[in-house]
Motif scaffolding. Structure first.
Motif, PDB file in Angstrom:
ATOM      1  N   TRP A   1      29.357  11.740   1.718  1.00 23.73           N
ATOM      2  CA  TRP A   1      28.480  10.855   0.944  1.00 23.73           C
ATOM      3  C   TRP A   1      28.966  10.861  -0.504  1.00 23.73           C
ATOM      4  CZ3 TRP A   1      23.994   8.369   2.862  1.00 23.73           C
ATOM      5  CH2 TRP A   1      23.641   8.707   4.169  1.00 23.73           C
ATOM      6  N   THR A   2      28.901   9.718  -1.186  1.00 21.14           N
ATOM      7  CA  THR A   2      29.281   9.625  -2.597  1.00 21.14           C
ATOM      8  C   THR A   2      28.129   9.042  -3.401  1.00 21.14           C
ATOM      9  OG1 THR A   2      30.229   7.412  -2.315  1.00 21.14           O
ATOM     10  CG2 THR A   2      31.709   9.298  -2.043  1.00 21.14           C
ATOM     11  N   VAL A   3      28.018   9.499  -4.662  1.00 21.44           N
ATOM     12  CA  VAL A   3      26.989   8.991  -5.571  1.00 21.44           C
ATOM     13  C   VAL A   3      27.648   8.721  -6.917  1.00 21.44           C
ATOM     14  CG1 VAL A   3      24.784   9.416  -6.694  1.00 21.44           C
ATOM     15  CG2 VAL A   3      25.216  10.370  -4.418  1.00 21.44           C
TER      16      VAL A   3
ATOM     17  N   LEU B   1      22.085   3.640  -9.152  1.00 20.26           N
ATOM     18  CA  LEU B   1      23.073   4.464  -8.465  1.00 20.26           C
ATOM     19  C   LEU B   1      23.758   3.651  -7.386  1.00 20.26           C
ATOM     20  CD1 LEU B   1      20.786   7.578  -7.909  1.00 20.26           C
ATOM     21  CD2 LEU B   1      22.535   7.384  -9.654  1.00 20.26           C
ATOM     22  N   GLU B   2      25.027   3.936  -7.161  1.00 24.61           N
ATOM     23  CA  GLU B   2      25.742   3.380  -6.016  1.00 24.61           C
ATOM     24  C   GLU B   2      26.010   4.532  -5.053  1.00 24.61           C
ATOM     25  OE1 GLU B   2      28.914   0.117  -6.072  1.00 24.61           O
ATOM     26  OE2 GLU B   2      30.081   1.944  -5.737  1.00 24.61           O
ATOM     27  N   ILE B   3      25.461   4.416  -3.841  1.00 30.67           N
ATOM     28  CA  ILE B   3      25.564   5.484  -2.854  1.00 30.67           C
ATOM     29  C   ILE B   3      26.445   4.987  -1.712  1.00 30.67           C
ATOM     30  CG2 ILE B   3      24.286   6.955  -1.263  1.00 30.67           C
ATOM     31  CD1 ILE B   3      21.932   6.778  -3.143  1.00 30.67           C
ATOM     32  N   GLY B   4      27.443   5.770  -1.377  1.00 28.19           N
ATOM     33  CA  GLY B   4      28.376   5.382  -0.325  1.00 28.19           C
ATOM     34  C   GLY B   4      28.395   6.387   0.804  1.00 28.19           C
TER      35      GLY B   4
ATOM     36  N   THR C   1      25.708   1.080  -0.920  1.00 25.17           N
ATOM     37  CA  THR C   1      24.555   0.285  -1.318  1.00 25.17           C
ATOM     38  C   THR C   1      24.154   0.695  -2.725  1.00 25.17           C
ATOM     39  OG1 THR C   1      22.347  -0.451  -0.652  1.00 25.17           O
ATOM     40  CG2 THR C   1      22.795   1.890  -0.462  1.00 25.17           C
ATOM     41  N   THR C   2      23.370  -0.152  -3.385  1.00 23.92           N
ATOM     42  CA  THR C   2      22.894   0.122  -4.735  1.00 23.92           C
ATOM     43  C   THR C   2      21.409   0.464  -4.691  1.00 23.92           C
ATOM     44  OG1 THR C   2      24.516  -1.375  -5.699  1.00 23.92           O
ATOM     45  CG2 THR C   2      22.621  -0.806  -7.065  1.00 23.92           C
ATOM     46  N   VAL C   3      21.012   1.522  -5.414  1.00 21.92           N
ATOM     47  CA  VAL C   3      19.638   2.001  -5.428  1.00 21.92           C
ATOM     48  C   VAL C   3      19.200   2.132  -6.882  1.00 21.92           C
ATOM     49  CG1 VAL C   3      18.052   3.804  -4.673  1.00 21.92           C
ATOM     50  CG2 VAL C   3      20.095   3.317  -3.334  1.00 21.92           C
ATOM     51  N   THR C   4      17.985   1.687  -7.189  1.00 28.80           N
ATOM     52  CA  THR C   4      17.420   1.876  -8.525  1.00 28.80           C
ATOM     53  C   THR C   4      16.243   2.839  -8.424  1.00 28.80           C
ATOM     54  OG1 THR C   4      15.967  -0.050  -8.274  1.00 28.80           O
ATOM     55  CG2 THR C   4      18.096  -0.399  -9.321  1.00 28.80           C
ATOM     56  N   VAL C   5      16.168   3.769  -9.367  1.00 24.76           N
ATOM     57  CA  VAL C   5      15.099   4.766  -9.404  1.00 24.76           C
ATOM     58  C   VAL C   5      14.439   4.686 -10.772  1.00 24.76           C
ATOM     59  CG1 VAL C   5      14.492   7.187  -9.119  1.00 24.76           C
ATOM     60  CG2 VAL C   5      16.434   6.246  -7.854  1.00 24.76           C
TER      61      VAL C   5
ATOM     62  N   GLY D   1      10.571  14.913 -15.348  1.00 21.48           N
ATOM     63  CA  GLY D   1       9.992  14.830 -14.020  1.00 21.48           C
ATOM     64  C   GLY D   1      10.976  14.230 -13.043  1.00 21.48           C
ATOM     65  N   THR D   2      10.594  14.273 -11.751  1.00 21.42           N
ATOM     66  CA  THR D   2      11.471  13.820 -10.674  1.00 21.42           C
ATOM     67  C   THR D   2      10.872  12.610  -9.980  1.00 21.42           C
ATOM     68  OG1 THR D   2      12.277  16.073 -10.312  1.00 21.42           O
ATOM     69  CG2 THR D   2      12.626  14.497  -8.532  1.00 21.42           C
ATOM     70  N   ALA D   3      11.723  11.627  -9.681  1.00 25.28           N
ATOM     71  CA  ALA D   3      11.324  10.444  -8.912  1.00 25.28           C
ATOM     72  C   ALA D   3      12.337  10.266  -7.788  1.00 25.28           C
ATOM     73  CB  ALA D   3      11.277   9.206  -9.796  1.00 25.28           C
ATOM     74  N   SER D   4      11.887   9.619  -6.705  1.00 20.04           N
ATOM     75  CA  SER D   4      12.774   9.443  -5.555  1.00 20.04           C
ATOM     76  C   SER D   4      12.668   8.034  -5.018  1.00 20.04           C
ATOM     77  CB  SER D   4      12.432  10.447  -4.448  1.00 20.04           C
ATOM     78  OG  SER D   4      11.122  10.224  -3.960  1.00 20.04           O
ATOM     79  N   GLU D   5      13.664   7.650  -4.223  1.00 21.54           N
ATOM     80  CA  GLU D   5      13.688   6.311  -3.632  1.00 21.54           C
ATOM     81  C   GLU D   5      14.433   6.388  -2.305  1.00 21.54           C
ATOM     82  OE1 GLU D   5      12.242   2.715  -3.506  1.00 21.54           O
ATOM     83  OE2 GLU D   5      12.122   3.805  -5.387  1.00 21.54           O
ATOM     84  N   TYR D   6      13.880   5.713  -1.268  1.00 21.96           N
ATOM     85  CA  TYR D   6      14.555   5.614   0.014  1.00 21.96           C
ATOM     86  C   TYR D   6      15.539   4.448  -0.017  1.00 21.96           C
ATOM     87  CZ  TYR D   6      11.207   8.887   2.059  1.00 21.96           C
ATOM     88  OH  TYR D   6      10.483   9.999   2.353  1.00 21.96           O
ATOM     89  N   PHE D   7      16.588   4.534   0.813  1.00 20.12           N
ATOM     90  CA  PHE D   7      17.579   3.469   0.846  1.00 20.12           C
ATOM     91  C   PHE D   7      18.160   3.368   2.243  1.00 20.12           C
ATOM     92  CE2 PHE D   7      19.842   7.359  -0.166  1.00 20.12           C
ATOM     93  CZ  PHE D   7      20.950   7.316   0.673  1.00 20.12           C
TER      94      PHE D   7
END
Length: 734
Positions: free
Chosen positions: A229-231, A245-248, A258-262, A270-276
């Motif tokens: 996996w790459t980030v 972020l671009e996650i491969g 794919t591209t993910v925005t958090v 603080g911490t935030a998360s996002e599903y993709f």
């Protein structure tokens, strides 16, 4: 989407040892609503008392003792829920599944509850899209390959299937099955289980878990060392606190990204998360970003990454076939006992279904579900089903489960599951439908509800029979305020409004003057016996206001400083910032004396609409020196209501400066000179202009054959000197 199948009340011939965790609310059960423990037993749920006594009399003492001991063992067995492994995710929690139904993972993987025996369940894993549906216990869904794996899981235990290198764990919390007495013998058919579904997360060990913009990292999956996996942190928006972020993913001879925005959390740090999802390789995951405190100290972010198989709405419980296309969450609606000629009418969301059930044997019953509105089924759904086996309508909006099959009385007790808010009404053969109608104004709105005089609004009224009986002579009336003029029918009647049905009334109103009084809706009707129902009323907020123009005037001159003889452009701008039109708009401007006007200084506009703009432009030319004040421009207008108004601009200033004018006179002290002779030259310069001449250079160039002899005796072809001469003054150069 997960189907939520809230279990119906158990009947006396079913051993039900289901427990609800103390202090918890069953999943998807709204606060304050009835739970299984408090729901009253529905009508026709049990067999007549005489039948129960005859059944008990037929049972021999040994069988009675076995059942009593088994019941005690079931009730006293402690609950032991499987432990969730670190990093795993609870996909389903306390969900019910019936024999013959499947847990559907991603539309390709099916885990079927194949059998329930005592406190033990049998699960079969299939792969592939089936052509049919496996409704009967132990039957393989049509068109699917033979099951790949089977697991036997006892109550309070768990079992794991390994699907595409991912651990899928089923925790069986409770098992429900039924005994049917036949001459002292017991027989178990169908059944259900309450389960949790836990799917192992794929953890990724990133080489660098702290990234800044432009940096990237990669890591290997703990599920497979050949997967990477790459980030990459592509962007960070400081204003919105958004990280892009671009996650491969690369592995199994596949790769994609794919591209993910958090977005930053409300509290920092603080911490935030996002599903993709990475669609190209059918992979999914969750990325977690820890944000620093403002002002984004160091602009570095801690990154965590986990893979999440079969993410989101790709997990479902339903028939072992296609994922259900409708219905969303199905919840328990009603349990009824149906005779050979009886039917149950199910209504909701402008749909209607008929359910019939016929006892065939001690073990099975014919279940028929037919949609009658809005698109009647050409061929109804019909299945032979045993107790505890779910049968669905063709569009998966209605589910029926046989609970008790009484061949002696030729009745079948069924539980019905529907979307929330639907009605199920038993219509016994030869008996008029029973129940109480409940008229409800489901919708009464004006769109738009704020009007200007002359505008229209659409009035929409929905009246629904929310009860379980038919309503007669239903009438909808409206009271329209005097400032509104209605077009179309403003009342409606319906001879019969069946349980679950809705009627609609739509018309338009025109605002012909200002007003704020609401529209009143009144609904009346009767029950099937002719009794008047309570009238229902509702107000529709609506208002109309007069429109008025709001005129603003601005005036500009450019350039603001010129010299005599030059020109400037004057622009008067008129804008209507109001919500009504201005009519007969007259723009007038009067320049001062000392300026010559080129163009028109008045303009008439028939109408200036809201947010409209008009301009008046002309040119002035300066003919004398001075500072000129161009007074306010005036705009007069009339409103749509006939009122007159006037608006003015601010005055502006134009500065006009003068221009110096130099005139030179050249004199020689001799009229004739010979070769190599000299003559004295004098130049007199007079400023005849209307401004001082400052630092002006005077250059004298003699005609051909003459040269200038400088004071030092040198010769040159010309002579230059810089002078300053005030207005009206003069200077002589020798």
């Amino acid at each position: 989407m997960v189907l939520n199948m809230d279990r119906p009340p158990s009947n006396p011939l079913v051993i039900n040892n289901r427990r609800t965790k103390k202090g918890t609310n069953p999943k998807n059960q709204p606060a304050g609503s009835e739970t299984e423990q408090t729901r009253p037993a529905p009508e026709n749920q049990v067999l007549p008392p005489g039948k129960m006594r005859r059944w008990e009399q037929e049972m021999n003492p040994t069988t009675k003792l076995i059942i009593i001991l088994l019941t005690l063992a079931l009730v006293t067995q402690p609950v032991s829920v499987g432990t969730e492994a670190k990093g795993d995710v609870d996909v389903l929690e306390e969900e019910d599944i019936y024999v013959g139904e499947c847990i559907i993972l991603g539309g390709e993987h099916y885990i079927q509850l194949t059998e329930v025996t005592g406190r033990e369940t049998v699960w079969s894993y299939y792969r592939g899209r089936p052509e049919g549906y496996g409704y009967l216990p132990g039957y393989q869904p049509t068109g699917m390959e033979q099951y790949r794996t089977q697991r036997r899981i006892r109550e309070d235990k768990d079992g794991t299937f390994i699907i595409e290198r991912v651990d899928v764990t089923i925790e069986v919390e409770e098992v429900e099955y039924g005994f049917m007495g036949v001459g002292g013998y017991g027989y178990s058919e169908g059944g259900s289980a309450s389960i949790n579904l836990v799917i192992e997360r794929e953890e990724v060990d990133l080489d660098d878990e702290e990234l800044s913009v432009g940096e990237d990292t990669d890591g290997e999956s703990d599920a497979d060392r050949d997967v990477t996996w790459t980030v990459e942190l592509k962007r960070f928006d400081e204003a919105t606190g958004t990280v892009t972020l671009e996650i491969g993913y690369e592995g199994d001879e596949e790769e994609d990204d794919t591209t993910v925005t958090v977005n930053a959390p409300a509290t920092l740090p603080g911490t935030a998360s996002e599903y993709f999802k990475i669609a190209g390789v059918d992979k999914a995951g969750e990325v977690k970003v820890r944000f620093p405190a403002k002002p984004w100290e160091g602009k570095t972010f801690d990154i965590e990454l986990e893979g999440v198989p079969w993410l989101g709405d790709e997990i479902d419980i339903g028939p072992c076939g296609e994922i259900p296309v409708g219905g969303g969450q199905l919840i328990f609606n009603k349990q009824v006992t149906v005779g050979p000629d009886d039917k149950v009418v199910v209504t909701g969301d402008n749909q209607s279904y008929e359910i019939r059930a016929t006892a065939s044997s001690f073990f099975q019953a014919w279940i028929t579900i037919k949609q009658t509105q809005p698109r009647p089924d050409i061929t109804p759904q019909q299945r032979m089903a045993g107790r505890g086996v779910a049968v669905y309508s063709r569009n998966r909006m209605v589910k029926v489960v046989p609970d008790l099959i009484d061949t002696a009385n030729q009745t079948v007790t069924i539980s019905i599951y529907t979307p929330p808010g639907w009605q199920a009404t038993l219509q016994a053969a030869g008996v008029a439908p029973e129940g109480t109608p409940n008229l409800k104004i489901d919708m009464a709105v004006a769109s738009p509800d704020k009007l200007k005089v002359g505008e229209r609004s659409t009035i929409t009224i929905h009246v629904k029979n929310d009860g379980d009986g038919d309503a007669k002579d239903v009438r909808v009336d409206t009271t329209i305020p005097l400032y509104l003029v209605a077009s179309g029918r403003t009342s409606d009647t319906r001879g019969t409004l069946k349980a679950g049905e809705m009627m609609e009334l739509v018309f338009e109103v025109l605002a012909n003057k200002p007003g704020t009084e609401n529209i009143k809706v009144t609904v009346t009707g009767k029950d099937v016996k002719g009794n008047e129902l309570d009238a229902r009323t509702k107000s529709i907020p609506i208002e109309a206001k007069a429109t008025k123009p709001k005129i603003t005037v601005t005036k500009n001159v450019s350039p603001a400083t010129i010299t005599v003889g030059q020109s400037a452009r004057v622009v008067v701008t008129v804008k209507n910032d109001g919500d009504g039109a201005a009519e007969n708009v007259i723009i007038t401007d009067t320049p001062p004396m000392g300026l010559t006007v080129i163009g028109q200084t008045t303009k008439t506009v028939p109408e200036l609409p809201p947010q409209g703009t008009q301009t008046l432009q002309y040119t002035v030319e300066a003919i004398e020196v001075g500072q000129f004040t161009l007074e306010s421009a005036q705009v007069s207008y009339t409103t749509e209501q006939g009122e007159t108004g006037t608006a003015y601009s601010d005055p502006v200033t134009l500065q006009v400066s003068g221009v110096p004018r130099l005139e030179a006179t050249v004199l020689l002290d001799r009229r004739r000179i010979g070769i190599e002779e000299t003559a004295n030259l004098s130049i007199t310069i007079v400023n005849t202009g209307n401004a001082d001449a400052t630092n002006r250079q005077i250059t004298f160039t003699p005609t051909s054959g003459l040269v200038v002899v400088n004071p030092d005796g040198s010769e040159s072809g010309s002579f230059s000197e810089t002078v300053t001469i005030p207005q009206g003054g003069q200077q002589t150069i020798t």
